[in-house]
Write an enzyme that holds these catalytic residues in place. Sequence first.
Site, PDB file in Angstrom:
ATOM      1  N   GLU A   1      -1.795  11.287   2.297  1.00 29.63           N
ATOM      2  CA  GLU A   1      -0.614  10.916   2.929  1.00 29.63           C
ATOM      3  C   GLU A   1      -0.622   9.631   4.107  1.00 29.63           C
ATOM      4  O   GLU A   1      -0.657   9.703   5.183  1.00 29.63           O
ATOM      5  CB  GLU A   1      -0.529  12.002   4.122  1.00 29.63           C
TER       6      GLU A   1
ATOM      7  N   GLU B   1      -1.698  19.943  -1.248  1.00 24.83           N
ATOM      8  CA  GLU B   1      -1.638  20.743  -0.106  1.00 24.83           C
ATOM      9  C   GLU B   1      -0.124  21.430  -0.082  1.00 24.83           C
ATOM     10  O   GLU B   1       1.060  20.720  -0.237  1.00 24.83           O
ATOM     11  CB  GLU B   1      -1.567  19.783   1.277  1.00 24.83           C
TER      12      GLU B   1
HETATM   13  C1  GBH Z   1      -0.639  17.665   6.321  1.00 24.30           C
HETATM   14  O1  GBH Z   1       0.023  16.557   6.982  1.00 24.30           O
HETATM   15  C2  GBH Z   1      -2.341  16.810   6.514  1.00 24.30           C
HETATM   16  O2  GBH Z   1      -2.681  16.456   5.307  1.00 24.30           O
HETATM   17  C3  GBH Z   1      -3.315  18.102   6.869  1.00 24.30           C
HETATM   18  O3  GBH Z   1      -4.137  17.301   7.698  1.00 24.30           O
HETATM   19  C4  GBH Z   1      -2.506  18.917   8.016  1.00 24.30           C
HETATM   20  O4  GBH Z   1      -3.382  19.646   8.472  1.00 24.30           O
HETATM   21  C5  GBH Z   1      -1.565  19.619   7.340  1.00 24.30           C
HETATM   22  O5  GBH Z   1      -0.518  18.687   6.786  1.00 24.30           O
HETATM   23  C6  GBH Z   1      -0.660  20.511   8.264  1.00 24.30           C
HETATM   24  O6  GBH Z   1       0.060  19.814   9.122  1.00 24.30           O
HETATM   25  O7  GBH Z   1       8.256  13.886  12.193  1.00 24.30           O
HETATM   26  O8  GBH Z   1       9.118  15.947  12.587  1.00 24.30           O
HETATM   27  O9  GBH Z   1       9.848  14.672  10.623  1.00 24.30           O
HETATM   28  C7  GBH Z   1       1.369  17.205   7.735  1.00 24.30           C
HETATM   29  C8  GBH Z   1       2.506  16.561   7.023  1.00 24.30           C
HETATM   30  C9  GBH Z   1       4.231  15.239   7.155  1.00 24.30           C
HETATM   31  C10 GBH Z   1       4.103  17.007   8.619  1.00 24.30           C
HETATM   32  C11 GBH Z   1       5.346  14.693   8.188  1.00 24.30           C
HETATM   33  C12 GBH Z   1       5.128  16.599   9.586  1.00 24.30           C
HETATM   34  C13 GBH Z   1       6.796  15.139  10.074  1.00 24.30           C
HETATM   35  C14 GBH Z   1       7.628  15.924  10.482  1.00 24.30           C
HETATM   36  N1  GBH Z   1       3.450  16.083   7.933  1.00 24.30           N
HETATM   37  N2  GBH Z   1       5.882  15.678   8.899  1.00 24.30           N
HETATM   38  S1  GBH Z   1       8.877  14.981  11.768  1.00 24.30           S
END
Ligand code: GBH
Length: 478
Positions: free
Chosen positions: A164, A372
């Site tokens: 990511e 994931e």
């Molecule tokens: C993943 O990222 C990670 O790889 C992992 O480490 C983590 O623990 C898991 O997910 C759970 O969180 O800014 O309101 O539009 C998280 C993926 C992508 C979630 C971007 C939040 C932005 C929301 N993220 N997203 S917002």
Amino acid sequence: MNAHFPPTFLWGAATAAAQVEGAAHLDGKEDSIWDVFARTPLAVAGGDTPEVAADHYHRMPQDVAMMRDLGLQSYRFSTSWARVRPGDREPNPKGLDFYDRLVDELLGAGILPWLTLYHWDLPQAVQDLGGWANRDTAERFARYAEDVFGALGDRVTHWTTFNEPLCSSLIGYVGGEHAPGLNDPRAGLAALHHQHLAHGMATRRLRELRDDLSIGITLNLTNAVPFDPADPADVDAARRLDGLWNRMYLDPVLLGSYPDDVLADLAGLGFEEVVREGDLAVIHQPIDFLGVNHYHDDCFSAHPAPASDPVLPVPTPKANRSWFVGSEHVSCPSRGLPRTAMGWEVNPDGLRVLLLALSEEYPDLPPLYITENGAAYDDVLVDGAVDDVQRWDYISAHLDAVAAAMAEGADVRGYFVWSLLDNFEWAWGYAKRFGIVHVDYDTQVRTPKLSARNYAALIALSAETGASSTGNEAASDE
Ligand code: GBH
């Protein structure tokens, strides 16, 4: 609902170094940016730090035995750069030894190691030199990749360069929610490009070292939909975020170019100045798989979200800035869908649509793995059990969506649940639990939840018959 997967479909679970290992300052490991960030006031909820986490560093053999008992076929983990090359100096034999033992333990248990080189924990020493905003960090990353290959390359066949990069560039350098906690759009865009460059350089290096590796990258992708498809401004908002969230990562890696419309959205922010001649050719290396992380799909609008929308939880006051560089006006209005404990809207069909769109839009798309998918819910431990029915419903609905996409032609080869263990959920600290295995942070006792038992039953059934149901069969009598 029933979903069918081929017998070769790979079933796994995922974690990341900073989230589970602990031992943050042991055996030569030095600070990563997450260690430093977590010590900053108001950066992480509850003042939590990755210092101990799930203590996986010490409990690794038992954790691998538990994976074997669950029938996991693969374990996706990351190596910590700050453990492997503390302070960005010499490689640290004790740090490498941990991963050496982990890989042997996994192979001994018949579990395929699925290694990620960068899951957000840059050595602070490299951050002090500018971190990902500094172009030299890409070369440092390729050197670190060689260190890890030197220790594990005889046994590890599946390599992921980045997890990511959106989060470790824009959310860390612009949104401020993640380490290093900045609010600097230019630095964020430079970080984005330099991570791509690092991906390309490391991929090349690894291929030179061994030509039969499976190498890929993991992106978090969203199915970006306009709130009001009849409103051209909302359609443009969705285009902008599809660009910033998906295509700015997919296009350079898969096509060797940045999308023109996003470059136009970013005009004046210095992005094109950091891209040098020849960079895109380095970034555009053939890859063997694309990892897709998916939690929520998102709906975008050019208008402010209605005041009646639910107020979403934020981990800390610091996390309130938009990382929508060049598109700060875009909002994410509620569609009234159910939400997880993270406040993320649940829409499994968005995953099906996303997988099919990828297959359509990128003609030479490599095989896909869901690296994931999972959910945080407010678990309760009662009499030594966690009946996380909601989490299993979430997982099984998303597996049905994956199966539906496969039935319509998407080439998906495996699925990793996030996460094996409850762990350090970044800016949320230990307040949010994603594990299929519960962790008691006082005693470090592991308790497989209902979702873990159901997942194990599903894997067993799938491996036997090649057909599996994602219903609650394992739990129905409990
Ligand atoms: C993943 O990222 C990670 O790889 C992992 O480490 C983590 O623990 C898991 O997910 C759970 O969180 O800014 O309101 O539009 C998280 C993926 C992508 C979630 C971007 C939040 C932005 C929301 N993220 N997203 S917002």
